[in-house]
Design a protein around this motif. Sequence first.
Motif, PDB file in Angstrom:
ATOM      1  N   GLU A   1       1.031  -1.415  -0.279  1.00 34.29           N
ATOM      2  CA  GLU A   1       0.221  -0.084   0.135  1.00 34.29           C
ATOM      3  C   GLU A   1       0.708   0.993  -0.055  1.00 34.29           C
ATOM      4  O   GLU A   1       1.674   1.080   0.449  1.00 34.29           O
ATOM      5  CB  GLU A   1      -0.807   0.592   1.418  1.00 34.29           C
ATOM      6  N   SER A   2       0.772   2.184  -0.183  1.00 35.69           N
ATOM      7  CA  SER A   2       1.012   3.794  -0.649  1.00 35.69           C
ATOM      8  C   SER A   2       0.109   4.268   0.606  1.00 35.69           C
ATOM      9  O   SER A   2      -1.082   5.155   0.035  1.00 35.69           O
ATOM     10  CB  SER A   2       1.143   3.669  -1.687  1.00 35.69           C
ATOM     11  N   ASN A   3       0.762   4.917   1.852  1.00 35.32           N
ATOM     12  CA  ASN A   3       0.313   5.464   3.081  1.00 35.32           C
ATOM     13  C   ASN A   3       1.206   7.085   2.542  1.00 35.32           C
ATOM     14  O   ASN A   3       1.750   7.045   3.146  1.00 35.32           O
ATOM     15  CB  ASN A   3      -0.115   4.858   4.154  1.00 35.32           C
TER      16      ASN A   3
ATOM     17  N   THR B   1       3.436  15.026  12.616  1.00 35.53           N
ATOM     18  CA  THR B   1       2.233  15.635  11.777  1.00 35.53           C
ATOM     19  C   THR B   1       2.469  15.618   9.795  1.00 35.53           C
ATOM     20  O   THR B   1       1.499  15.197   9.565  1.00 35.53           O
ATOM     21  CB  THR B   1       3.237  17.363  11.983  1.00 35.53           C
ATOM     22  N   GLN B   2       3.295  14.709   9.167  1.00 31.33           N
ATOM     23  CA  GLN B   2       3.296  15.020   7.955  1.00 31.33           C
ATOM     24  C   GLN B   2       3.163  13.047   8.030  1.00 31.33           C
ATOM     25  O   GLN B   2       2.607  12.699   6.682  1.00 31.33           O
ATOM     26  CB  GLN B   2       4.789  14.620   7.698  1.00 31.33           C
ATOM     27  N   GLY B   3       3.904  12.470   8.915  1.00 38.15           N
ATOM     28  CA  GLY B   3       2.964  11.083   9.271  1.00 38.15           C
ATOM     29  C   GLY B   3       4.091   9.577   8.829  1.00 38.15           C
ATOM     30  O   GLY B   3       5.291  10.834   7.902  1.00 38.15           O
ATOM     31  N   ALA B   4       3.912   8.767   9.243  1.00 33.11           N
ATOM     32  CA  ALA B   4       4.969   8.101   9.100  1.00 33.11           C
ATOM     33  C   ALA B   4       4.167   6.509   8.893  1.00 33.11           C
ATOM     34  O   ALA B   4       3.190   6.543   9.242  1.00 33.11           O
ATOM     35  CB  ALA B   4       6.444   8.097  10.313  1.00 33.11           C
ATOM     36  N   ASP B   5       5.484   5.744   8.375  1.00 32.34           N
ATOM     37  CA  ASP B   5       4.339   4.594   7.875  1.00 32.34           C
ATOM     38  C   ASP B   5       4.382   3.639   9.329  1.00 32.34           C
ATOM     39  O   ASP B   5       3.159   3.174   9.507  1.00 32.34           O
ATOM     40  CB  ASP B   5       5.165   2.859   7.321  1.00 32.34           C
TER      41      ASP B   5
ATOM     42  N   TYR C   1      -2.805  18.897  16.173  1.00 33.16           N
ATOM     43  CA  TYR C   1      -1.797  18.940  14.781  1.00 33.16           C
ATOM     44  C   TYR C   1      -1.614  17.095  14.895  1.00 33.16           C
ATOM     45  O   TYR C   1      -1.430  17.439  13.853  1.00 33.16           O
ATOM     46  CB  TYR C   1      -0.463  19.106  14.951  1.00 33.16           C
ATOM     47  N   VAL C   2      -1.553  16.216  15.573  1.00 31.42           N
ATOM     48  CA  VAL C   2      -1.929  15.406  15.235  1.00 31.42           C
ATOM     49  C   VAL C   2      -3.202  14.432  14.953  1.00 31.42           C
ATOM     50  O   VAL C   2      -4.319  14.684  14.976  1.00 31.42           O
ATOM     51  CB  VAL C   2      -1.677  14.162  15.843  1.00 31.42           C
TER      52      VAL C   2
END
Length: 438
Positions: A66-68, A121-125, A142-143
């Motif tokens: 997948e592409s999260n 904030t940006q996201g991680a897998d 902000y999460v």
Amino acid sequence: MNFNEFELHEDVLSAVDSMNYQQATPIQEQAIPYILSGKDLLACAQTGTGKTAAYLIPILDKVAHESNVHTGALILVPTRELAVQIDQQIQGLGYFVGATSIAVYGGNKGPEWDQQKKALTQGADIIIATPGRLIAHLQLGYVSFQSIKHLVLDEADRMLDMGFLSDILKIMSFLPAKRQTLMFSATMPSKIGELAKRILHNPEEIRLAVSRPADRIDQQFYLAKDEQKLPLLIHLLSQVESTSMVLFTSRKSTVEPIVRALKKLGKGAHGISSDSEQSEREIVLRDFKNRQFPILVATDVLSRGIDIDNLSHVVNYDVPRDPEDYVHRIGRTARAESKGIAITFINEHDQKYVQKIERLFETEVEKRAITQDLGLGEAPAFEPRRSRPSNDRKRKPSGSNQGSRPVSQAAKPGDEKSSRRPKRRKPKKEEKNNPSQA
């Protein structure tokens, strides 16, 4: 079972091969198919069985397919050490997959805070977090965890023991209702089952029996009062030339006195506890793993977060309350066909926990009493039925002076009941007229 049989993504298989994983362990063999199929899971397996890889491998398989854009998996753990350990394992397994991860932990705001904020904030897998630190970020708004597809509670029993239940439930309120939830626990007390009913949906269950310690481990149990433990430890180690030892204590106040006493004996020792700064803990653990000093003193709260094996000695300064924890700890010795020594001190109040160990092993362990021979005074007799936990004392009738009485003179439950109904029966009169029931 070979990992090729799970039909994993080729990048994940490359990662597994690079980590030199040969055959799946029993927990991996049973858990991976359930997780790949998207089912919720409640799994009980002791530390050292490969349970971390049991959930990381299928989650990384999902990441590979997948592409999260944002975070796809959240792993909650009880300690900073375990968060770092899992993050390092993801870095190893996720290299070929290109998976991103970050460990969120720590007590004070600093450079780590800003780094964690950016990743959240940006996201991680994959996010690995201790509950308290994660809530601190969540409360600032902000999460966003709306893309979370997998929630893992690792060492769930330890998190509940540490009082994280309300934090866990609060974190879950930020997650989407439709998700896969996985609970991994080393033990299965009733409170784990209660939590599972609240957060899991039609889960599969895996319960692996606790393996017994290797016969190569010399298990030594010594009866000793609290004030006798330190001089007894010094005696036992005085003739040991080379060690690689971890000593576990249930009280952080005893860490430094033990370290000082060992250093006076000429033994290189350092301690870590929940009071230690994170950077200090990491340095101490790194140096111990690199054999820079022989003895590490740690509190119980860190016991499952310390990824250290191949020890010559494990010392339980206090008896673990859970017999499975005892097995986990001493199992760090006698690896690779070597021998190991496990030393456990038993005071008056810990004797009931030794009985639990004996029930698990289905055999009675030898208890040694040598303090008097060493000039340290008489050792406590092993009388677990006479030992009384401190919580029991709190349940005695108010106003009574039974705290100093022998156990045989303690009032029975009926006396407590009568003390709440003074009009029907007077406690003092009942004690006087019925001494045989005291």
